[in-house]
Design a protein around this motif. Structure first.
Motif, PDB file in Angstrom:
ATOM      1  N   PRO A   1       0.837  -1.201   0.000  1.00 15.07           N
ATOM      2  CA  PRO A   1       0.000   0.000   0.000  1.00 15.07           C
ATOM      3  C   PRO A   1       0.869   1.248   0.000  1.00 15.07           C
ATOM      4  N   PRO A   2       0.324   2.408  -0.286  1.00  9.20           N
ATOM      5  CA  PRO A   2       1.115   3.637  -0.241  1.00  9.20           C
ATOM      6  C   PRO A   2       1.489   4.023   1.192  1.00  9.20           C
ATOM      7  N   ASP A   3       0.612   3.731   2.123  1.00 10.06           N
ATOM      8  CA  ASP A   3       0.872   4.045   3.526  1.00 10.06           C
ATOM      9  C   ASP A   3       0.435   2.874   4.394  1.00 10.06           C
ATOM     10  N   LEU A   4       1.158   2.669   5.476  1.00 10.44           N
ATOM     11  CA  LEU A   4       0.860   1.551   6.364  1.00 10.44           C
ATOM     12  C   LEU A   4       1.214   1.949   7.784  1.00 10.44           C
ATOM     13  N   ILE A   5       0.252   1.759   8.683  1.00 13.49           N
ATOM     14  CA  ILE A   5       0.494   2.038  10.094  1.00 13.49           C
ATOM     15  C   ILE A   5       0.332   0.733  10.858  1.00 13.49           C
TER      16      ILE A   5
ATOM     17  N   SER B   1       3.872  -7.481   8.400  1.00 18.19           N
ATOM     18  CA  SER B   1       3.321  -6.787   7.233  1.00 18.19           C
ATOM     19  C   SER B   1       3.926  -7.329   5.950  1.00 18.19           C
ATOM     20  N   THR B   2       3.205  -7.105   4.857  1.00 18.29           N
ATOM     21  CA  THR B   2       3.671  -7.477   3.526  1.00 18.29           C
ATOM     22  C   THR B   2       3.546  -6.282   2.604  1.00 18.29           C
ATOM     23  N   LEU B   3       4.646  -5.928   1.963  1.00 22.58           N
ATOM     24  CA  LEU B   3       4.665  -4.829   1.005  1.00 22.58           C
ATOM     25  C   LEU B   3       4.832  -5.435  -0.386  1.00 22.58           C
ATOM     26  N   ARG B   4       4.145  -4.852  -1.347  1.00 19.85           N
ATOM     27  CA  ARG B   4       4.146  -5.423  -2.686  1.00 19.85           C
ATOM     28  C   ARG B   4       4.715  -4.443  -3.705  1.00 19.85           C
TER      29      ARG B   4
ATOM     30  N   ASP C   1      11.750   0.344  12.265  1.00 18.68           N
ATOM     31  CA  ASP C   1      11.423  -0.046  10.894  1.00 18.68           C
ATOM     32  C   ASP C   1      10.686   1.075  10.152  1.00 18.68           C
ATOM     33  N   SER C   2      10.281   2.088  10.862  1.00 20.96           N
ATOM     34  CA  SER C   2       9.545   3.195  10.237  1.00 20.96           C
ATOM     35  C   SER C   2      10.382   3.859   9.149  1.00 20.96           C
TER      36      SER C   2
ATOM     37  N   SER D   1       4.753   3.378   9.193  1.00 18.48           N
ATOM     38  CA  SER D   1       4.876   3.958  10.530  1.00 18.48           C
ATOM     39  C   SER D   1       4.584   2.853  11.538  1.00 18.48           C
ATOM     40  N   VAL D   2       5.537   2.580  12.402  1.00 22.22           N
ATOM     41  CA  VAL D   2       5.359   1.567  13.440  1.00 22.22           C
ATOM     42  C   VAL D   2       5.214   2.287  14.769  1.00 22.22           C
ATOM     43  N   LEU D   3       4.082   2.075  15.403  1.00 20.38           N
ATOM     44  CA  LEU D   3       3.776   2.773  16.659  1.00 20.38           C
ATOM     45  C   LEU D   3       4.160   1.926  17.857  1.00 20.38           C
ATOM     46  N   PRO D   4       4.673   2.564  18.910  1.00 28.06           N
ATOM     47  CA  PRO D   4       5.074   1.804  20.110  1.00 28.06           C
ATOM     48  C   PRO D   4       3.861   1.290  20.880  1.00 28.06           C
TER      49      PRO D   4
END
Lengths: 109, 115
Positions: free
Chosen positions: A8-12, A19-22, A81-82, A106-109
């Protein structure tokens, strides 16, 4: 010219999630690389993967060249990883990269 | 292991000034690439050199020129700077001969701000 799409263009994510990025590309490629651009702008080489599967710690990538896509897997994500993940392809030997638009993670704590 | 070196890391210029960015490739790499990344954009290819000869050209403005020297380092010269030239400029190097994987290694970038 060759088209490179990323989704996706953005991922939180919450820390610890997977997660999987394509990355899809429109033509045959000689080379494909995944990069992580950190918040300071530095481009970090993650994988050189024109085909097959590779793993490096919590990250792994698979490229199916015949179907013109590549996947980047991030497991047990951490806040470090952000950043933006770019897929880049090289259509010919020694030629320039064409970058995809990136996925902003964006990886949130 | 040695990496690609770029200098300066940060540069502030006024409109219509000139700027020179330098790139020192990984030892034994014979190919250098220049990319421009505008704010919020993906890197765009500008120009490349193989064995000191221009090998490919992308979206490089006529106001920019570049060359690769006998020691394989490369310089990107930018004249009549415009506000839109503000960007992160990456240099990458690779070895066509192949020292293992055929991959491009990126430098840390030069962040140019035109005021």
């Amino acid at each position: 010219g060759i088209q490179v799409e990323q989704s996706p263009p953005d991922l939180i994510l919450q820390e610890g999630a997977n997660s999987t990025l394509r990355c899809n590309f429109s033509d045959s490629v000689n080379n494909l690389q995944w990069f992580h651009q950190n918040p300071w702008g530095q481009l970090i080489n993650l994988f050189y993967i024109p085909s097959g599967t590779k793993q490096n710690g919590r990250l792994s990538a698979t490229t199916v060249a015949t179907e013109r896509y590549s996947l980047l897997y991030i497991s047990s994500s951490q806040t470090t990883d952000s950043g933006v993940y770019f897929c880049a392809v090289e259509i010919g030997y020694g030629q320039n990269f064409v970058f995809g638009p990136g996925t902003r993670l964006s990886v949130l704590p | 292991a040695a990496g690609v070196i770029q200098s300066p890391r940060h540069l502030i210029k006024e409109k219509r000034e000139t700027a020179t960015l330098k790139c020192y490739p990984i030892p034994r790499h014979d190919t250098v690439y220049w990319y421009q990344q505008g704010p919020g954009q993906d890197p765009q290819f500008l120009i490349s050199f193989y064995e000191k000869m221009q090998s490919d050209k992308g979206s490089i403005p006529d106001r920019f020129s570049a060359q690769q020297f006998s020691d394989y380092h490369s310089e990107l010269n930018m004249s009549s700077l415009e506000l839109g030239d503000s960007a992160l400029y990456f240099c990458a190097s690779s070895s066509v001969v192949g020292l293992g994987e055929e991959t491009q290694y990126f430098g840390p970038g030069t962040r140019l701000l035109v005021l």
